[in-house]
Design a protein around this motif. Structure first.
Motif, short mmCIF file in Angstrom:
data_model
loop_
_atom_site.label_atom_id
_atom_site.label_comp_id
_atom_site.label_asym_id
_atom_site.label_seq_id
_atom_site.Cartn_x
_atom_site.Cartn_y
_atom_site.Cartn_z
N THR A 150 0.57 -1.21 0.09
CA THR A 150 -0.17 0.05 -0.10
C THR A 150 0.83 1.25 -0.01
OG1 THR A 150 -0.09 -0.21 2.32
CG2 THR A 150 -1.95 -1.09 1.11
N ARG A 154 -0.31 3.59 -4.15
CA ARG A 154 -1.13 4.49 -3.15
C ARG A 154 -1.78 5.72 -4.12
NH1 ARG A 154 4.10 6.17 -3.34
NH2 ARG A 154 4.55 8.27 -3.60
N SER A 254 -6.08 -0.09 -4.34
CA SER A 254 -5.22 0.74 -3.50
C SER A 254 -4.77 2.05 -3.71
CB SER A 254 -3.89 -0.35 -3.20
OG SER A 254 -2.81 0.28 -2.33
N CYS A 255 -4.69 2.15 -5.20
CA CYS A 255 -4.57 3.70 -5.56
C CYS A 255 -5.60 4.40 -5.54
CB CYS A 255 -3.94 3.44 -6.95
SG CYS A 255 -2.20 2.73 -7.28
N ARG A 309 -9.82 2.43 -1.38
CA ARG A 309 -8.33 2.36 -0.45
C ARG A 309 -8.49 1.86 1.09
NH1 ARG A 309 -2.94 2.57 -0.53
NH2 ARG A 309 -2.10 3.79 1.11
N ASN A 317 -3.72 -5.59 3.11
CA ASN A 317 -2.50 -5.26 3.15
C ASN A 317 -1.44 -6.04 3.25
OD1 ASN A 317 0.15 -4.25 5.28
ND2 ASN A 317 -1.01 -2.27 4.72
#
Length: 335
Positions: A150, A154, A254-255, A309, A317
């Protein structure tokens, strides 16, 4: 590479038996042994425990990556009495059938029935897969999905050059014809970026040309540069017919990208419709509706992206995921 970075923190030495002419990298306590004979994957899988006896026979635990990795691991268990952990990442048989590979599907079914009961532990990536593991006791099955870095993946403030991005193989399973057909129903036409390769590349280019779509294809992008392209895109779309635990989808989430996926195994386990993404039926009309809905609502884009996210930080994670696997490996290694 991240797999072995984590392994090397827990074990004195990690040996990687690669099926290809692997590009070696420098990692402490990691030794890569490539397929120097350039033998076919399945043939090489059966002889790895013999030609690499000295490296394998004194191992504390063996980790088979997917079914093909399970072949040498389970043979080595039989020969040298070493515990084995294999992961069953997706329904290999069903994917083969979707792609019309009947003989391959039959062989994979045989391998599944032979290898998984032989393994000391089986890692699955979604709950549906547990129902398919005939002959494997429940206490051997562990649900561990893919983990995402992460920090690398990001959200970043970047100019949006593409409306839709997809990352993955260009094969029947991924159903990319549906994506292009749906995009043609959206006006103005969205700018589409496909990153990957596969046998259907030319078909997709021809279809995009016929539909007069604005399509860009990048054959090869390094994994560390993927966040750059993801953050240049407004949404990620995964129109697959079936999945396991699609890492490309998790990386997009995650982005902080809003995501759309078809409501199939492996995707519906990750996306909760209208909470951290949108689920669309596998028709051009329904997928086009979802794309239009997301494109026209900036508030929805922001809300879904933020929740996506949070989902990754909470459930996928990498550090948390790898600790679960390493707990299994270290316990077996000590016994």
């Amino acid at each position: 590479e991240n797999n072995f970075r984590y392994y090397s923190q827990y074990f004195e030495e990690v040996r990687v038996f690669a099926y290809g002419q692997f590009n070696e990298w420098v990692l402490p306590r990691v030794k890569v042994l490539p397929n120097r004979f350039r033998l076919p994957r399945y043939l090489y899988a059966f002889i790895i425990p013999i030609i690499h006896k000295s490296e394998i026979s004194n191992a504390a635990v063996l980790r088979g990556m997917q079914l093909t990795g399970g072949i040498p691991a389970c043979l080595a268990k039989f020969l040298y009495r070493i515990p084995v952990v294999v992961n069953y990442g997706y329904d290999y048989v069903k994917v083969a059938l979707v792609e019309g590979k009947v003989i391959r599907a039959w062989l994979l079914k045989v391998l599944t029935l032979l290898l998984l009961p032989c393994s000391d532990k089986v890692i699955i990536t979604n709950q549906e897969l547990a129902r398919q593991l005939i002959g494997v006791p429940k206490n051997k099955i562990h649900l561990i999905p893919n983990g995402i870095d992460t920090v690398v993946f990001r959200p970043q403030r970047m100019r949006k050059l593409f409306d839709i991005i997809y990352v993955g193989r260009f094969e029947v399973q991924k159903n990319l014809k549906l994506l292009l057909t749906a995009a043609a129903k959206v006006k103005p036409y969205p700018k589409i970026l496909l990153i990957g390769s596969g046998s259907l590349k030319n078909n997709l280019l021809n279809l995009a040309d016929a539909l007069k779509l604005n399509l860009t294809i990048y054959d090869s992008v390094s994994h560390k540069n993927l966040p750059y392209y993801l953050n240049q895109s407004r949404m990620f779309v995964l129109p697959s017919l079936i999945e396991g635990n699609p890492k490309a989808l998790l990386e997009a989430m995650s982005c902080g990208l809003p995501v759309i996926g078809t409501g199939v195994e492996g995707i519906k386990d990750i996306i909760t419709d209208s909470l951290n993404g949108l689920i669309a039926e596998s028709t051009a009309k329904k997928l086009a509706y979802a794309i239009k809905k997301l494109s026209s609502n900036i508030f929805l884009q922001k809300s879904l992206g933020e929740q996506a996210r949070k989902t990754i930080l909470r459930q996928y994670n990498a550090k948390m995921i790898w600790e679960k696997e390493l707990t299994i490996l270290t316990l077996l290694a000590r016994n």
